[in-house]
Write a protein that holds these residues in place. Structure first.
Motif, PDB file in Angstrom:
ATOM      1  N   TYR A   1      -5.521  -9.314  51.758  1.00 44.04           N
ATOM      2  CA  TYR A   1      -4.868  -8.006  51.863  1.00 44.04           C
ATOM      3  C   TYR A   1      -3.729  -8.060  52.878  1.00 44.04           C
ATOM      4  N   ILE A   2      -3.997  -8.612  54.041  1.00 41.14           N
ATOM      5  CA  ILE A   2      -2.966  -8.726  55.083  1.00 41.14           C
ATOM      6  C   ILE A   2      -1.823  -9.614  54.582  1.00 41.14           C
ATOM      7  N   GLU A   3      -2.164 -10.743  53.967  1.00 43.57           N
ATOM      8  CA  GLU A   3      -1.128 -11.666  53.473  1.00 43.57           C
ATOM      9  C   GLU A   3      -0.194 -10.982  52.482  1.00 43.57           C
ATOM     10  N   HIS A   4      -0.750 -10.174  51.601  1.00 45.78           N
ATOM     11  CA  HIS A   4       0.049  -9.546  50.543  1.00 45.78           C
ATOM     12  C   HIS A   4       0.680  -8.215  50.947  1.00 45.78           C
ATOM     13  N   SER A   5      -0.014  -7.444  51.761  1.00 54.66           N
ATOM     14  CA  SER A   5       0.472  -6.107  52.090  1.00 54.66           C
ATOM     15  C   SER A   5       1.174  -5.999  53.444  1.00 54.66           C
ATOM     16  N   PHE A   6       0.765  -6.817  54.389  1.00 52.20           N
ATOM     17  CA  PHE A   6       1.328  -6.747  55.740  1.00 52.20           C
ATOM     18  C   PHE A   6       1.573  -8.143  56.309  1.00 52.20           C
ATOM     19  N   PRO A   7       2.380  -8.968  55.643  1.00 48.65           N
ATOM     20  CA  PRO A   7       2.575 -10.344  56.121  1.00 48.65           C
ATOM     21  C   PRO A   7       3.136 -10.422  57.540  1.00 48.65           C
ATOM     22  N   ASP A   8       3.797  -9.365  57.990  1.00 49.05           N
ATOM     23  CA  ASP A   8       4.326  -9.354  59.360  1.00 49.05           C
ATOM     24  C   ASP A   8       3.210  -9.234  60.409  1.00 49.05           C
ATOM     25  N   LYS A   9       1.979  -8.966  59.970  1.00 49.61           N
ATOM     26  CA  LYS A   9       0.839  -8.820  60.888  1.00 49.61           C
ATOM     27  C   LYS A   9      -0.061 -10.063  60.908  1.00 49.61           C
ATOM     28  N   LEU A  10       0.313 -11.116  60.220  1.00 52.09           N
ATOM     29  CA  LEU A  10      -0.533 -12.313  60.147  1.00 52.09           C
ATOM     30  C   LEU A  10      -0.839 -12.905  61.518  1.00 52.09           C
ATOM     31  N   SER A  11       0.087 -12.815  62.439  1.00 50.53           N
ATOM     32  CA  SER A  11      -0.131 -13.390  63.768  1.00 50.53           C
ATOM     33  C   SER A  11      -1.224 -12.656  64.551  1.00 50.53           C
ATOM     34  N   HIS A  12      -1.606 -11.470  64.078  1.00 52.92           N
ATOM     35  CA  HIS A  12      -2.681 -10.721  64.734  1.00 52.92           C
ATOM     36  C   HIS A  12      -4.065 -11.242  64.336  1.00 52.92           C
ATOM     37  N   LEU A  13      -4.139 -11.966  63.230  1.00 54.05           N
ATOM     38  CA  LEU A  13      -5.432 -12.453  62.753  1.00 54.05           C
ATOM     39  C   LEU A  13      -5.966 -13.564  63.653  1.00 54.05           C
ATOM     40  N   SER A  14      -7.251 -13.557  63.849  1.00 52.64           N
ATOM     41  CA  SER A  14      -7.904 -14.647  64.572  1.00 52.64           C
ATOM     42  C   SER A  14      -7.702 -15.938  63.786  1.00 52.64           C
ATOM     43  N   THR A  15      -7.701 -17.046  64.475  1.00 53.75           N
ATOM     44  CA  THR A  15      -7.554 -18.351  63.813  1.00 53.75           C
ATOM     45  C   THR A  15      -8.903 -18.912  63.368  1.00 53.75           C
ATOM     46  N   CYS A  16      -9.993 -18.199  63.651  1.00 50.15           N
ATOM     47  CA  CYS A  16     -11.337 -18.683  63.327  1.00 50.15           C
ATOM     48  C   CYS A  16     -11.616 -18.605  61.829  1.00 50.15           C
ATOM     49  N   LYS A  17     -12.445 -19.533  61.371  1.00 57.25           N
ATOM     50  CA  LYS A  17     -12.920 -19.496  59.989  1.00 57.25           C
ATOM     51  C   LYS A  17     -14.005 -18.431  59.869  1.00 57.25           C
ATOM     52  N   SER A  18     -14.269 -18.002  58.653  1.00 55.43           N
ATOM     53  CA  SER A  18     -15.371 -17.079  58.416  1.00 55.43           C
ATOM     54  C   SER A  18     -16.690 -17.820  58.682  1.00 55.43           C
ATOM     55  N   PRO A  19     -17.776 -17.087  58.900  1.00 55.22           N
ATOM     56  CA  PRO A  19     -19.049 -17.757  59.211  1.00 55.22           C
ATOM     57  C   PRO A  19     -19.486 -18.799  58.179  1.00 55.22           C
ATOM     58  N   HIS A  20     -19.369 -18.494  56.895  1.00 55.09           N
ATOM     59  CA  HIS A  20     -19.858 -19.488  55.927  1.00 55.09           C
ATOM     60  C   HIS A  20     -18.958 -20.717  55.887  1.00 55.09           C
ATOM     61  N   MET A  21     -17.662 -20.549  56.154  1.00 55.49           N
ATOM     62  CA  MET A  21     -16.772 -21.707  56.200  1.00 55.49           C
ATOM     63  C   MET A  21     -17.027 -22.524  57.469  1.00 55.49           C
ATOM     64  N   MET A  22     -17.344 -21.834  58.551  1.00 56.72           N
ATOM     65  CA  MET A  22     -17.676 -22.530  59.788  1.00 56.72           C
ATOM     66  C   MET A  22     -18.968 -23.332  59.605  1.00 56.72           C
ATOM     67  N   MET A  23     -19.945 -22.736  58.933  1.00 57.44           N
ATOM     68  CA  MET A  23     -21.203 -23.441  58.680  1.00 57.44           C
ATOM     69  C   MET A  23     -20.953 -24.669  57.807  1.00 57.44           C
ATOM     70  N   GLY A  24     -20.127 -24.505  56.784  1.00 60.26           N
ATOM     71  CA  GLY A  24     -19.804 -25.649  55.932  1.00 60.26           C
ATOM     72  C   GLY A  24     -19.163 -26.776  56.719  1.00 60.26           C
ATOM     73  N   ALA A  25     -18.264 -26.432  57.623  1.00 55.17           N
ATOM     74  CA  ALA A  25     -17.597 -27.439  58.452  1.00 55.17           C
ATOM     75  C   ALA A  25     -18.602 -28.140  59.372  1.00 55.17           C
ATOM     76  N   VAL A  26     -19.537 -27.384  59.941  1.00 59.44           N
ATOM     77  CA  VAL A  26     -20.553 -27.981  60.815  1.00 59.44           C
ATOM     78  C   VAL A  26     -21.478 -28.889  60.014  1.00 59.44           C
ATOM     79  N   VAL A  27     -21.871 -28.435  58.828  1.00 59.46           N
ATOM     80  CA  VAL A  27     -22.756 -29.242  57.984  1.00 59.46           C
ATOM     81  C   VAL A  27     -22.082 -30.558  57.603  1.00 59.46           C
TER      82      VAL A  27
END
Length: 172
Positions: A87-113
């Protein structure tokens, strides 16, 4: 073959089998997943704690930078939801820098696994297959994003919904 289960699935799966809404089915769910052939079962809740810690650390670093004259972007917005990110990417691309750089929990778990756990097992991460059982279908497209892999290996290989898991259990 590893599966991780979102906290909401522990309750939602019971409704697929006629149990009263809100019935926690953690043990039954673990048994069913084992019966289906998953070698290891993880709770994504643990990775949600990791995400909170990482986002908290990132927020404090941004805050410290802002107070010391750095070029920090505030407010910081969570990056846990791939639907929200899209939604941010498509509707408010000027706000992308406000997003955390962290992965979502399931992606973080996948990376740890596929890093720490694979190393502990002595398994090549390329030989692991990680499945996430999630309540949100946006997680399906999240796993194909190019930033959700390391050295060409996806953090999570497949996402199934509660209903899809219920269908698999019923078929088995």
């Amino acid at each position: 073959v590893v599966v991780q289960v979102a906290p909401a699935i522990r309750v939602a799966i019971g409704e697929e089998f006629g149990l009263p809404p809100g019935t926690r089915c953690t043990g039954k769910l673990a048994s069913a997943l084992s019966y289906l052939g998953f070698d290891d079962i993880f709770d994504t809740n643990w990775a949600a704690d990791l995400t909170i810690m990482e986002e908290g650390t990132e927020f404090l670093a941004r805050l410290k930078s802002a107070f010391t004259g750095g070029n920090s972007v505030l407010p910081m917005i969570t990056s846990c939801s791939p639907g929200w990110i899209k939604y941010i990417e498509h509707s408010f691309p000027d706000k992308l820098s406000h997003l955390s750089t962290c992965k979502s929990p399931h992606m973080m778990m996948g990376a740890v696994v596929k890093s720490y756990y694979a190393e502990k097992l002595g398994v090549d991460p390329a030989d692991m297959f990680v499945v996430s059982v999630m309540p949100c279908t946006a997680k399906k497209f999240e796993i194909v994003r190019p930033e959700m892999q390391k050295n060409g290996i996806k953090n999570v290989d497949a996402v199934i919904t509660c209903r899809e898991l219920a269908d698999m259990i019923k078929e088995a």
